[in-house]
Design an enzyme around this catalytic site. Structure first.
Site, PDB file in Angstrom:
ATOM      1  CB  CYS A 152      -0.902   0.038   1.233  1.00  0.00           C
ATOM      2  SG  CYS A 152      -2.006  -1.362   1.356  1.00  0.00           S
TER       3      CYS A 152
HETATM    4  C1  BEZ Z   1       0.567  -4.599   1.772  1.00  0.00           C
HETATM    5  O1  BEZ Z   1      -0.029  -3.597   1.448  1.00  0.00           O
HETATM    6  O2  BEZ Z   1       1.772  -4.657   1.721  1.00  0.00           O
HETATM    7  C2  BEZ Z   1      -0.159  -5.829   2.200  1.00  0.00           C
HETATM    8  C3  BEZ Z   1      -1.367  -5.711   2.881  1.00  0.00           C
HETATM    9  C4  BEZ Z   1      -2.021  -6.847   3.307  1.00  0.00           C
HETATM   10  C5  BEZ Z   1      -1.484  -8.095   3.022  1.00  0.00           C
HETATM   11  C6  BEZ Z   1      -0.300  -8.204   2.312  1.00  0.00           C
HETATM   12  C7  BEZ Z   1       0.360  -7.052   1.897  1.00  0.00           C
END
Ligand code: BEZ
Length: 211
Positions: free
Chosen positions: A45
Site C-alpha cells: 500500500c
Molecule cells: C501490503 O499492502 O503490503 C499488504 C497488505 C495486506 C497483506 C499483504 C500485503
C-alpha cells in the site's frame, strides 16, 4: 447487491486526510478514482499511494480526482502519510478516507470476507462526470496495482465516451482504434475523415479521432 458498471456510484460523507468530504460534491464535474487498501503501514500500500501521488499530474491532465480508502482511523493515516512521503520521495496530495467502521467499504463492497473480514481488498472504481461507475477492478492484498494501466483505461474510457470507437487489446493513447460495429460502412467516411482499414467486415480500424 454488488455494484455494477453503469450504476450510480453511491454517495457518502467521510472523514479524510483533507477534511470532511461529501463524495459527489467533491467530484464535481471531474472523473474520479476511488481505490481501497487493506491497511495503513503495509508495504505494498505504501508503494501504491506513493505511485498515485507521483502520477497526480497525469490524473489532473485527464480531469481525474483520486481518493484512497483504508479502514484505519485518521490519526493513523496522518502518521502513515509521513512514511509514504519519506520512503517514496513524494508528497501525498490527495485525500485518504478513514473508514474504521467500514461505512464506505460496505457501500462499495470492498470487504471480501473469504479474503478477510477485517480489511478491504484492493478495489478500484473509476467514476465518470455523470457519477456512473465506468470500471471496477478487484486485486488481492498481495498484488500491487499497475496505475499506468489505470491511466490507459481512463484514456480509453474518455475517448470512447465521445467517439463511436472501441480500443483494441493493449491499445495505448495514439494507436489506431476500432470503429464501433454500430457504424455502417457507408457512414464511415463522414464520421472518420482520417480514413480507415477494413480487415474484416466486423474489424475496421481508424486513426484515433481526437489526435
Ligand atoms: C501490503 O499492502 O503490503 C499488504 C497488505 C495486506 C497483506 C499483504 C500485503
Amino acid at each position: 447487491m454488488a455494484l455494477r458498471l453503469g450504476d450510480i456510484a453511491p454517495d457518502f460523507t467521510a472523514e479524510t486526510t483533507e477534511g470532511t468530504i461529501e463524495f459527489h460534491k467533491w467530484l464535481g464535474n471531474s472523473w474520479g478514482v476511488l481505490f481501497s487498501h487493506p491497511a495503513d503501514f503495509t508495504p505494498v500500500c505504501t508503494t501504491e499511494l506513493g505511485t498515485v501521488a507521483k502520477l497526480q499530474n497525469e490524473f489532473k491532465k485527464r480531469n481525474v480526482k483520486t481518493i484512497a480508502l483504508s479502514v484505519d482511523p485518521l490519526d493513523s493515516h496522518m502518521e502513515w502519510i509521513k512514511d509514504i512521503n519519506e520512503t517514496q520521495h513524494t508528497t501525498v496530495n490527495f485525500p485518504i478516507i478513514a473508514d474504521p467502521i467500514f461505512e464506505v467499504s460496505k457501500l462499495y463492497d470492498m470487504i471480501h470476507p473469504n479474503a478477510s473480514d477485517r480489511f478491504t481488498v484492493r478495489s478500484v472504481f473509476v467514476i465518470g462526470p455523470d457519477k456512473k461507475i465506468k470500471l471496477i477492478l478487484t486485486y488481492p492484498a498481495s498484488t500491487g496495482r499497475n496505475f499506468d494501466e489505470l491511466l490507459r483505461v481512463i484514456d480509453s474510457l474518455q475517448l470512447t465516451a465521445s467517439h463511436s470507437v472501441a480500443t483494441p487489446a493493449n491499445w495505448r493513447d495514439g494507436d489506431d482504434v476500432v470503429i464501433s460495429p454500430a457504424i455502417k460502412d457507408e457512414d464511415i467516411a463522414a464520421k472518420f475523415p482520417k480514413g480507415h482499414t477494413k480487415i474484416k467486415p466486423y474489424l475496421r480500424l481508424t486513426p484515433q479521432p481526437n489526435k
